[in-house]
Write an enzyme that holds these catalytic residues in place. Structure first.
Site, PDB file in Angstrom:
ATOM      1  N   ARG A 103       0.853  -1.248  -0.113  1.00  0.00           N
ATOM      2  CA  ARG A 103      -0.016  -0.073   0.086  1.00  0.00           C
ATOM      3  C   ARG A 103       0.962   1.312   0.053  1.00  0.00           C
ATOM      4  NH1 ARG A 103      -4.113   1.473   5.015  1.00  0.00           N
ATOM      5  NH2 ARG A 103      -2.152   2.084   5.980  1.00  0.00           N
ATOM      6  N   THR A 107      -0.740   7.661  -0.821  1.00  0.00           N
ATOM      7  CA  THR A 107      -2.178   7.753  -1.545  1.00  0.00           C
ATOM      8  C   THR A 107      -3.266   6.598  -1.016  1.00  0.00           C
ATOM      9  OG1 THR A 107      -1.371   5.831  -2.984  1.00  0.00           O
ATOM     10  CG2 THR A 107      -1.043   8.277  -3.604  1.00  0.00           C
ATOM     11  N   ASP A 203       1.603  -1.503  12.453  1.00  0.00           N
ATOM     12  CA  ASP A 203       2.230  -1.854  11.222  1.00  0.00           C
ATOM     13  C   ASP A 203       2.201  -3.138  11.511  1.00  0.00           C
ATOM     14  OD1 ASP A 203       3.244  -0.729   8.303  1.00  0.00           O
ATOM     15  OD2 ASP A 203       3.613  -2.605   8.721  1.00  0.00           O
ATOM     16  N   ASP A 206       5.698  -4.403  10.049  1.00  0.00           N
ATOM     17  CA  ASP A 206       6.865  -4.054  10.870  1.00  0.00           C
ATOM     18  C   ASP A 206       6.959  -4.721  12.028  1.00  0.00           C
ATOM     19  OD1 ASP A 206       7.570  -2.291   8.546  1.00  0.00           O
ATOM     20  OD2 ASP A 206       6.694  -0.314   9.721  1.00  0.00           O
TER      21      ASP A 206
HETATM   22  O1  LIG Z   1      -6.589  -2.483   3.702  1.00  0.00           O
HETATM   23  P1  LIG Z   1      -5.366  -1.660   3.067  1.00  0.00           P
HETATM   24  O2  LIG Z   1      -5.505  -0.065   3.463  1.00  0.00           O
HETATM   25  O3  LIG Z   1      -5.230  -1.754   1.773  1.00  0.00           O
HETATM   26  O4  LIG Z   1      -4.258  -1.933   3.998  1.00  0.00           O
HETATM   27  C1  LIG Z   1      -3.933  -3.177   4.529  1.00  0.00           C
HETATM   28  C2  LIG Z   1      -2.712  -3.683   3.854  1.00  0.00           C
HETATM   29  O5  LIG Z   1      -1.581  -2.863   4.301  1.00  0.00           O
HETATM   30  C3  LIG Z   1      -0.579  -3.714   4.851  1.00  0.00           C
HETATM   31  O6  LIG Z   1       0.315  -4.193   4.199  1.00  0.00           O
HETATM   32  P2  LIG Z   1       1.697  -3.224   3.602  1.00  0.00           P
HETATM   33  O7  LIG Z   1       1.264  -2.498   2.540  1.00  0.00           O
HETATM   34  O8  LIG Z   1       2.127  -2.458   4.801  1.00  0.00           O
HETATM   35  O9  LIG Z   1       2.861  -4.021   3.115  1.00  0.00           O
HETATM   36  P3  LIG Z   1       3.650  -5.334   4.027  1.00  0.00           P
HETATM   37  O10 LIG Z   1       2.814  -6.316   4.361  1.00  0.00           O
HETATM   38  O11 LIG Z   1       4.700  -5.385   3.181  1.00  0.00           O
HETATM   39  O12 LIG Z   1       4.142  -4.545   5.232  1.00  0.00           O
HETATM   40  C4  LIG Z   1      -1.288  -4.839   5.528  1.00  0.00           C
HETATM   41  O13 LIG Z   1      -0.859  -6.035   5.602  1.00  0.00           O
HETATM   42  C5  LIG Z   1      -2.294  -5.163   4.150  1.00  0.00           C
HETATM   43  O14 LIG Z   1      -1.840  -5.927   3.197  1.00  0.00           O
HETATM   44  O1  LIG Z   2      -3.429  -0.445  10.994  1.00  0.00           O
HETATM   45  C1  LIG Z   2      -2.786  -0.878   9.657  1.00  0.00           C
HETATM   46  C2  LIG Z   2      -3.172  -0.632   8.489  1.00  0.00           C
HETATM   47  C3  LIG Z   2      -2.573  -0.956   7.165  1.00  0.00           C
HETATM   48  N1  LIG Z   2      -1.430  -1.845   7.659  1.00  0.00           N
HETATM   49  C4  LIG Z   2      -1.043  -2.166   8.637  1.00  0.00           C
HETATM   50  O2  LIG Z   2      -0.163  -2.997   8.986  1.00  0.00           O
HETATM   51  N2  LIG Z   2      -1.809  -1.622   9.712  1.00  0.00           N
HETATM   52 MG   LIG Z   3       3.141  -2.797   6.306  1.00  0.00          MG
END
Ligand SMILES: O=P(O)(O)OC[C@H]1O[C@H](OP(=O)(O)OP(=O)(O)O)[C@H](O)[C@@H]1O
Ligand SMILES: O=c1cc[nH]c(=O)[nH]1
Ligand SMILES: [Mg+2]
Length: 212
Positions: A103, A107, A203, A206
């Site tokens: 994500r 945006t 997150d 993370d």
């Molecule tokens: O419902 P949304 O608003 O789309 O957000 C949720 C997404 O955000 C996070 O991933 P992230 O983009 O942080 O990637 P990562 O798993 O590599 O940390 C999470 O694990 C979801 O995939």
């Molecule tokens: O709360 C949130 C939203 C998006 N992605 C995450 O990891 N945590």
């Molecule tokens: Mg993430």
């Protein structure tokens, strides 16, 4: 979207520990692993089985076994990987396909950076793993990807969901004729201005794997 918030004291206990800012990464991984196994028990309630007889030491018994084709488990990289072992422990014969999605934090739009799944998913039951359903952009894109490859039965397993994400999924898939289910350990209050689930857990990627 048909949504099940699993109401069980063990799930609530583990989710509370997962949220805690003091929970370190090894403990967070273990809790995510344990939680997904509990959620998977509910999420697979409709997994397809066929009748099978088995000979016990005493007599013939009637039972079932998982139908073919095998269910497909789809973790969304990166954070969804933290749910894969817990899921396949319960469903060891499942196959696994991978979707890499991120994500954009300004945006809030989801981008797909990796795909490794069977071309034809007709007749497959699919289980999408992602700890967080926030705006729903990521899950909606993932489910659409599976539908485009022929899947008609998709269940998402998320550790936490926001009402905004569920509403987005309803909007995108209403009238699609293909039901999508969600099984989650918790439905939180809202998103904050940065699109994070509140009170949430921060997150997830993370906390599982370190800050990038
Ligand atoms: O419902 P949304 O608003 O789309 O957000 C949720 C997404 O955000 C996070 O991933 P992230 O983009 O942080 O990637 P990562 O798993 O590599 O940390 C999470 O694990 C979801 O995939
Ligand atoms: O709360 C949130 C939203 C998006 N992605 C995450 O990891 N945590
Ligand atoms: Mg993430």
């Amino acid at each position: 979207m048909e949504t099940l918030v699993v109401d069980h004291p063990l799930v609530a206990h583990k989710l509370t520990a997962l949220r805690d800012v003091r929970t370190d990464s090894p403990t967070f991984r273990r809790l995510a692993d344990e939680l997904v196994t509990l959620l998977a028990y509910e999420a697979t309630r409709d997994v397809r089985v066929i009748d099978q007889t088995v000979d016990t030491p005493l007599a013939r018994a009637h039972g079932v076994r998982l139908a073919r084709p095998a269910p497909l488990v789809v973790p969304i990289l990166r954070a969804g990987l933290g749910m894969l072992d817990g899921m396949t422990r319960l469903l060891p014969t499942a196959e696994v396909g991978f979707l890499g999605m991120i994500r954009d934090e300004s945006t809030l739009k989801a981008q797909t950076y990796a795909t490794r799944l069977p071309e034809d998913l007709s007749g497959r039951q699919c289980y999408v793993l992602d700890p967080m359903l926030a705006t729903g952009g990521t899950l909606a894109a993932a489910v659409q990807f599976l539908f485009d490859r022929g899947a008609d039965d998709v269940t998402a397993i998320c550790l936490l969901a926001a009402p905004e994400g569920i509403a987005h999924m309803d909007e995108v898939f209403k009238g699609s004729g293909r039901p999508v289910r969600l099984v989650t350990a918790g439905l939180d209050e809202r998103l904050n201005e940065q699109g994070y689930i509140m009170p949430g857990l921060g997150d997830a990627g993370d906390r599982l794997y370190g800050v990038v």
